[in-house]
Design a protein around this motif. Sequence first.
Motif, PDB file in Angstrom:
ATOM      1  N   UNK B 131       0.818  -1.185  -0.143  1.00 23.31           N
ATOM      2  CA  UNK B 131      -0.076  -0.104   0.086  1.00 23.31           C
ATOM      3  C   UNK B 131       0.753   1.227  -0.150  1.00 23.31           C
ATOM      4  N   UNK B 132       0.235   2.551  -0.641  1.00 17.41           N
ATOM      5  CA  UNK B 132       0.955   3.823  -0.398  1.00 17.41           C
ATOM      6  C   UNK B 132       0.988   4.122   0.862  1.00 17.41           C
ATOM      7  N   UNK B 134       0.695   7.679   2.379  1.00 18.97           N
ATOM      8  CA  UNK B 134       0.616   9.070   2.235  1.00 18.97           C
ATOM      9  C   UNK B 134       0.673   9.462   3.461  1.00 18.97           C
ATOM     10  N   UNK B 135       1.741  10.440   3.952  1.00 22.12           N
ATOM     11  CA  UNK B 135       1.466  11.220   5.083  1.00 22.12           C
ATOM     12  C   UNK B 135       0.142  11.837   5.309  1.00 22.12           C
ATOM     13  N   UNK B 136      -0.541  11.547   6.434  1.00 20.38           N
ATOM     14  CA  UNK B 136      -1.566  12.261   6.865  1.00 20.38           C
ATOM     15  C   UNK B 136      -2.782  11.695   6.512  1.00 20.38           C
ATOM     16  N   UNK B 137      -2.832  10.982   5.234  1.00 20.36           N
ATOM     17  CA  UNK B 137      -4.210  10.441   4.716  1.00 20.36           C
ATOM     18  C   UNK B 137      -4.245   8.994   5.157  1.00 20.36           C
ATOM     19  N   UNK B 138      -5.665   8.650   5.913  1.00 19.53           N
ATOM     20  CA  UNK B 138      -5.864   7.619   5.914  1.00 19.53           C
ATOM     21  C   UNK B 138      -7.449   7.646   6.075  1.00 19.53           C
TER      22      UNK B 138
END
Lengths: 142, 142, 142, 142, 142, 142
Positions: B131-132, B134-138
Amino acid sequence: MDRNERNERFEHGMKVLERVDGEGGQRVVASLGDVSPELGHQVVAWAFGDMYDRPQLPPRDRQLVTLGILAALGGCEIELDVHINAALNVGLTPTEISEALLHTAVYAGMPRAINAPLVAKRVFEERGLLPLNIAGDDLTSA
Amino acid sequence: MDRNERNERFEHGMKVLERVDGEGGQRVVASLGDVSPELGHQVVAWAFGDMYDRPQLPPRDRQLVTLGILAALGGCEIELDVHINAALNVGLTPTEISEALLHTAVYAGMPRAINAPLVAKRVFEERGLLPLNIAGDDLTSA
Amino acid sequence: MDRNERNERFEHGMKVLERVDGEGGQRVVASLGDVSPELGHQVVAWAFGDMYDRPQLPPRDRQLVTLGILAALGGCEIELDVHINAALNVGLTPTEISEALLHTAVYAGMPRAINAPLVAKRVFEERGLLPLNIAGDDLTSA
Amino acid sequence: MDRNERNERFEHGMKVLERVDGEGGQRVVASLGDVSPELGHQVVAWAFGDMYDRPQLPPRDRQLVTLGILAALGGCEIELDVHINAALNVGLTPTEISEALLHTAVYAGMPRAINAPLVAKRVFEERGLLPLNIAGDDLTSA
Amino acid sequence: MDRNERNERFEHGMKVLERVDGEGGQRVVASLGDVSPELGHQVVAWAFGDMYDRPQLPPRDRQLVTLGILAALGGCEIELDVHINAALNVGLTPTEISEALLHTAVYAGMPRAINAPLVAKRVFEERGLLPLNIAGDDLTSA
Amino acid sequence: MDRNERNERFEHGMKVLERVDGEGGQRVVASLGDVSPELGHQVVAWAFGDMYDRPQLPPRDRQLVTLGILAALGGCEIELDVHINAALNVGLTPTEISEALLHTAVYAGMPRAINAPLVAKRVFEERGLLPLNIAGDDLTSA
């Protein structure tokens, strides 16, 4: 969502909008004021405040994607005007903008690829950027 | 146009196609071989040999524009597969690609913005990139 | 591609463009001159010089396909103007053109099918071809 | 509209549908039977009975327009399958059909122009018409 | 926007999503989890939490608009599946849904109007709602 | 179809058109009179006489679907003008119309969602309905 949060989201979005689009974006939002203020709000609070502000793609890259989308969709003259200005604001050169729109011809065909630079022509003219000098390109091929 | 020039244009285009798209592009061209060889020829000789090869926009920038166009048009799953691979080949990170496709939501709406990353998911999976992070995204936001 | 070949491709395309579109096509190409000369070049050298010139479909048939594409896409008023003129130039009658645009209603819906004949109306008017007399068709049905 | 007229319009449309599309069209209409019988009725009674049956454009010309529309719109694989068969039924050759779809590249871009011949490939294969031999066209350009 | 607000927006959106779409919407969001969690977040927090939740149009009316948009756009099979289910959830009958999709034929043409009920057919089948009995409509017109 | 039936279908359609669209629809049909009388006839006899007149969806619901389709397609300014008037005629309030167009942003993106209310603004202005007062919505959020 409470009133306070709504205001903060709007104000944050306006800062991003001003940074990216300058006056053009504000004019579009204002034109919606009496018929769809919520749309104006969402353009500012969501599209700019949430989406444009993300650091995962720097503004110059984001405008390249935007130019491709708007040229391909067709019928986006209002937005192309705003975002060709925005593209200049975030550091794309007129030649790069023209090239991005030219590239549209490959995937979206000639009509979309012709309409978009006709908008660019007006924007470049207003900003005193015409004619472009693109090395190696000319119509007469002389 | 004489036969010789036609061959040279095709060969030049194949070099650009290989450089940008790798095997994916060649498979699409090959699939057209018995029903529309001329379309295969034009994809190679014109789209890649003429258009993709222009220096006015570096390959990474050109792929950002391409991703925007293809996601916005819809119905371009074949091309998205090829050009998400190409985007990785020319130096875009999975996070940047995902972000470019996310940006499509603003201008082309959620359905186009959902279809494109589902293609990216297959490509990233094949290349072991999921999985990617991506900082801050969830999703759970927990 | 060397400069000489580029010139020859352009000159060949201009001959095809003049034959098919007459002055309308040249005006579109000229309008792109200072903002995207390369797009003008590709319209001439590729779209007309390469694609339009192919003998596998005679000009009249090719215009029928073109009318269907342009009407269906929408947002192609500039191109419809040029290619409704072109359709007349290569031997389609106003009645056949009107019928081709009417047929668009079945597959692309009423709005696309209404926009296109409104362009045709202007072209036919300029060339003194209105009103059409289409046997059996009338609005009052009297 | 009374029941009798409705039946007559349907029966007339079915004759036109059979003449143009053969079995393919009937299969599409049948597939709509339990979810939208009225849509099936309108495809037959209106699209074929009214629109396709008009003499202002002969069947071969009408299919050229149809191919242009369907290829340009995208997402019309079901209809392209039916109408590439129809195009063969009314006298267009595989080479002419392939050329009409190739022409789509100019106005609707490569993705639409690539999807359509991939449908044609299946149809031509089923009818034993592959590979096409188009004079002067080949991929290897050897 | 702080982390807390982001979570609250997501949680609020999930409640609206569950109310309108049920499990289908959650499956789409989950499918985006490893490739574009932010898109999943925005579908939930913005599209549902902000836009769907507005009281200016009741859920049943909103689904009618949604069906029109999705059918017209084409290439929205994933979303049509979710929103035909949603339409049933908020009180539209299968006959009304089928009629709304039929209406698309007028403005977006037969291919869009045929693709959408084929999705509806699958949804209605899963929920045991076929065949529809629409008074006065039948294919045989007998 | 005999002449008599054709006339009856047209006259029936004109009654539905007048009921739904009022003068706006008739002006569009009249504008087609000398270039495509058959298109005018089909708009009246088929789109209104057959499709709009079906009782499976009441006029107000049908207009909600129509607004969604027209806004999503883009390039439908003529039809949006007619059908925003129609929407008012069949009982939708300006706030509901504005909300339906706002909803387009989710699925078709901001450019389509911005163009449509700009048409609504003109219609509402002509009918003295501006500015809208939508509870809770405002641009300044003050």
